[in-house]
Design an enzyme around this catalytic site. Sequence first.
Site, mmCIF file in Angstrom:
data_model
loop_
_atom_site.group_PDB
_atom_site.id
_atom_site.type_symbol
_atom_site.label_atom_id
_atom_site.label_comp_id
_atom_site.label_asym_id
_atom_site.label_seq_id
_atom_site.Cartn_x
_atom_site.Cartn_y
_atom_site.Cartn_z
ATOM 1 N N HIS A 38 -12.374 19.815 -11.355
ATOM 2 C CA HIS A 38 -11.216 19.141 -11.936
ATOM 3 C C HIS A 38 -11.586 18.469 -13.267
ATOM 4 O O HIS A 38 -12.030 17.322 -13.277
ATOM 5 C CB HIS A 38 -10.684 18.087 -10.967
ATOM 6 N N HIS A 268 -5.559 19.873 -14.834
ATOM 7 C CA HIS A 268 -5.982 19.064 -13.686
ATOM 8 C C HIS A 268 -7.149 19.651 -12.895
ATOM 9 O O HIS A 268 -8.210 19.035 -12.795
ATOM 10 C CB HIS A 268 -4.801 18.839 -12.745
ATOM 11 N N GLU A 417 -2.145 -0.650 9.688
ATOM 12 C CA GLU A 417 -3.263 -0.054 10.420
ATOM 13 C C GLU A 417 -4.156 0.777 9.494
ATOM 14 O O GLU A 417 -5.381 0.760 9.610
ATOM 15 C CB GLU A 417 -2.741 0.839 11.550
ATOM 16 N N HIS A 479 4.802 4.658 22.218
ATOM 17 C CA HIS A 479 3.651 3.762 22.234
ATOM 18 C C HIS A 479 2.555 4.212 23.210
ATOM 19 O O HIS A 479 1.507 3.595 23.275
ATOM 20 C CB HIS A 479 4.096 2.339 22.596
#
Lengths: 672, 672
Positions: A38, A268, A417, A479
Amino acid sequence: MNISVHAEVDLNAVSHADLANAVRFLAVDAIELSQSGHPGLPMGMADVATVLFSRFLKFDAAHPNWPDRDRFVLSAGHGSMLLYALLYLTGGAVSLDDIKAFRQWGSKTPGHPEYGHTPGVETTTGPLGQGIATAVGMALAERMANSQHGDDLVDHFTYVIAGDGCLMEGISQEAISLAGHLQLGRLIVLFDDNGISIDGPTSLATSDDQLARFASSGWSVRRVDGHDPEAIAQAIAEERQTARPSLVACRTIIGYGAPDRQGTEKAHGAPLGTEQTAAARRTLGWDYQPFVVPIPILKAWRLIGQRGQVDRLAWLDRYECASPAQRELFIEGKVLALPSAYAQASAKLRERFATERPKLATRQASQQVLDGIASSIPGLIGGSADLTHSNLTHAKTQVPVTRDRFAGDYIHYGIREHGMAAAMNGIALHGGFIPYGGTFLAFSDYSRPAIRLAALMRLRVIHVMTHDSIGLGEDGPTHQPVEHLAALRVIPNLLVFRPADAVETLEAWDCALEATTRPSVLCLSRQALPTFRSDARGTNRVARGAYLVVTPDGGRDVTLIATGSEVSIAIEAARLLATEHIRAAVVSAPCFALFEEQREEYRAAVLGIAPRVGIEAAVLGDWPRWIGADGEFVGMRGFGASAPAPVLYREFGITPQNIAEAARRAIARKSQ
Amino acid sequence: MNISVHAEVDLNAVSHADLANAVRFLAVDAIELSQSGHPGLPMGMADVATVLFSRFLKFDAAHPNWPDRDRFVLSAGHGSMLLYALLYLTGGAVSLDDIKAFRQWGSKTPGHPEYGHTPGVETTTGPLGQGIATAVGMALAERMANSQHGDDLVDHFTYVIAGDGCLMEGISQEAISLAGHLQLGRLIVLFDDNGISIDGPTSLATSDDQLARFASSGWSVRRVDGHDPEAIAQAIAEERQTARPSLVACRTIIGYGAPDRQGTEKAHGAPLGTEQTAAARRTLGWDYQPFVVPIPILKAWRLIGQRGQVDRLAWLDRYECASPAQRELFIEGKVLALPSAYAQASAKLRERFATERPKLATRQASQQVLDGIASSIPGLIGGSADLTHSNLTHAKTQVPVTRDRFAGDYIHYGIREHGMAAAMNGIALHGGFIPYGGTFLAFSDYSRPAIRLAALMRLRVIHVMTHDSIGLGEDGPTHQPVEHLAALRVIPNLLVFRPADAVETLEAWDCALEATTRPSVLCLSRQALPTFRSDARGTNRVARGAYLVVTPDGGRDVTLIATGSEVSIAIEAARLLATEHIRAAVVSAPCFALFEEQREEYRAAVLGIAPRVGIEAAVLGDWPRWIGADGEFVGMRGFGASAPAPVLYREFGITPQNIAEAARRAIARKSQ
């Protein structure tokens, strides 16, 4: 190439452009040679990186693990050649041969930067957004360490180069928000604001005002011309002074210098090709052969790599005056050892659990472990993603870390999280700490990309994941983690523990804390479980991965293998079977990975040759490894449901009766 | 309870407070009875929800699937009793008995709202942030459908109630950013801005200025007192007029009305208890027994539930005037069928692939499939998380969807894998579309929580995940999905396909498109693969999950089972073994889940009784299900590395030679 660098090298004869172009063309040439990589970012951000490294970054290239160095994180990891070029130019561990072996088997220069593989790489990056979120952990660790050890020993910045991709990933918001909340003023993000992503202009997919976005989370923000070295220098200098984390949006041209590709997505992720490489050389006036950096320019870079020697030597002087404990802590590359006080605290808990044999959820047992050991382990940093009272992760001695008081040992990570898991990686990478953090096991899916990186980087981070099955009850299938145990177990180099009682919980904590090169996940029950282990002393049995809990007299007719909350159900089943004179051994298997690592003789002794039944309140997953291709398995066949836990166990058939029935089937089949 | 509602009910005699308190106390009483649940949100947001439902939401409670209804998404799914109370009160599919069975086995009122389980629930929520991100997909689908069918048939809003948790999760940023970019003006988010999360005040973990944050992504934003019905109504009325997506931050008191708990985290997730329940009744003047809603109040709510009848009848008049194709499309609950033009296009491709037998990466084959079929399937909506040219997801006929032109069929989702997956769920839930979206397989970890919800909701969404092994080469271990196949296969109700050549790729697409109640993941190679299938016509063999590719004459000595790019390597190995007169069958196993569903006789015929070798450029995972507990496996033992793909296959030993060696070992062991 060995270069002796003398002070008389005339740095003034070497321009900023020379320095930056050396970076650019090492990247271009390496990518061209390997026909992979890249070039867009190294060419676009060479000016910014050159200003950062030559004027600000505190580092000593010869000592990449010096504890008080500034951290540099290339969050946009696909631009790895930028970093490798800098490591080579400054005299770090990357040689010109390494540069030429870019992206080749066994080289120090893999496609994306890999921590532990290439000295000087602070963290593994590539999956976008991870770098900036990991850097937040590093910057937080710096402040926490500073609060303990003072400016003399800990006083450094964390710099990040992030691209559009990093900032579009959701994890970046969790990181930005946490850094803003904690006011991590020593975190400076240099945003490669080139307006291009892989599909084309970023305007295809985003209209965000990034400055306003960061400012809304309490950051200091500004925009700068990413090709104007003085403007960049001024921006960094000023942002170093702010008390807030800083975003410097650097307006750059992707693939800067390649006339037909710059400023477009074509720059890129593919080699420039012979023609554009030559054209870029002409455009930027870099009249040198591939991989050639003229001696004066290389010498100038090497001097930059030695700039930090002065700082480092001064730091060493202060280090010599530090306390013995601090000197121990700040040894380069030192892995934090567990003190003898920990062993004593652990032994005491073990004795209590084994003697009192409480009926406790393993999350409660974990709480008692933490209460017992937390104060004995300097550097243990707890936390939770806003589930402190459910995960039971807060030890009674722990004090929250806040923007006004970094001298704490508990982090309220918020409902983040993923950001928590990445920050924990950063805290571990920084050194000096053992981070653990809690959430529900079902939400391991949210943090999974960062857990994977911890495994890849071989970091000691500990995930406390409670509510580990349908045993959580009424919250229902969203859950209830039916597939998460299996999904975590397949991540290489990750230890997944599912302890079955209080003693096993303690042993699992012990294993996790001792595992200095592997992350751990402790999967803990919401519901209460009897303590079946009564060995008040002795070896850590969880460390074997699996072991016999019930060994019937005179051989066995069947082996019941279970984990966590299902071990006590299996023991019940063995009792049932005993009434029919069927001899059932029961194996507790708290960690498949550790069991896999045992000697074959041990495994064979534990598993036996009798037919086997696997029992886990989860999907089949990798159980056939232990019970055979068509082995009997008592567990889940799909998603859970919302109801009280005992009802769910009954309705889904995870009962002593069904286990006994499966055992009878297994025995009957074998005897056919 | 059956209530006949007559127009003469005096709605004016029923106050807003009566209506809202009916919601509050149904929630409180149900949670109290089940001794489980979250009263904080229903009590806090009852006023906002009451204003929304009674004055704005376009719905007809008796027809919850009416296509032109407004969508209401409770992103903060733990507040499920708010939604259940509203469904009961308005006369929807939830009865008072259902309310009393809250969180009990088999009830319509599980702990979190579940799509497909409870009519009127628009999407499954609970894992925070998913609801708002799914709603973005719904709002986008509305605009896309509107652009095709006009205001007469499609003209509705999408409303979301989101909590602090939803907005702290990273996925929310991806969703907010995408919605702002596309200017989804019919999306209105009502933020339950109560300043409390589970650990305590949100100030423990966040300092974000949410209004500024949303504004930075182009949203219309405002703050309102969430307990002032007129202010709420004015806010919603005005935000409905803006061309931008809208955030209304509703300042509320969590657990509003419970004197000792309101405004604190204690109100969030536990029953109020007898004393606080009684105190709340006194505070709010609700002098009725548990579960009792006085007839006038219930009648008023039932009238609200019927308010949309007028709109629906008017819509039905317009529907009768629509074209036959449109009438077909807008049948309630109708699953989009694949037209005969698709079958023809598919058959044509099949013939070409099988005849020409091109050497193609399966991602390239997938590109050709899309080019061939996309225009034949109305409602097929492509996209990629900024990897269009790598995933090869853009069919030549497809046109991007932009804020100025929703009449497209390709979405530039940006570098937002998680947001993409959730938006795809929302597009599928809205109806009228079959969404597919691309990223790299390694980044399935980012989108995993939304993929899981698609599986739980039984949605037809298709994930195109390319670069599916070490075969991607130089990008290295961060991008090489060694464990992702296994990790996805354990998600219940998810079809994971790994086709081995162009024909299998077409067949996998066919399976995915036909799977109306399951999401699919197509795992596709970066590297070119030979086409071994030459059956130009005939049945879809991928649909059987696994099948024999090579059947040696006169029985078999060993069975080689492989997937995807390793099937052609296994065929090579079989040729090698043939030179030694070892008869090797080769099984291609593109979808374990479908194979598991076949009749045992079929499975036995495919697998045979000869020893088996599993081959996959991935970790062992669940392979022992097919090769036995100690079966031979040629694959990965850990993370990959950065190098050209052929080097990696050689270095990691995934070669015909090693497979042949494993076959010999397997044969030798069996004959011992």
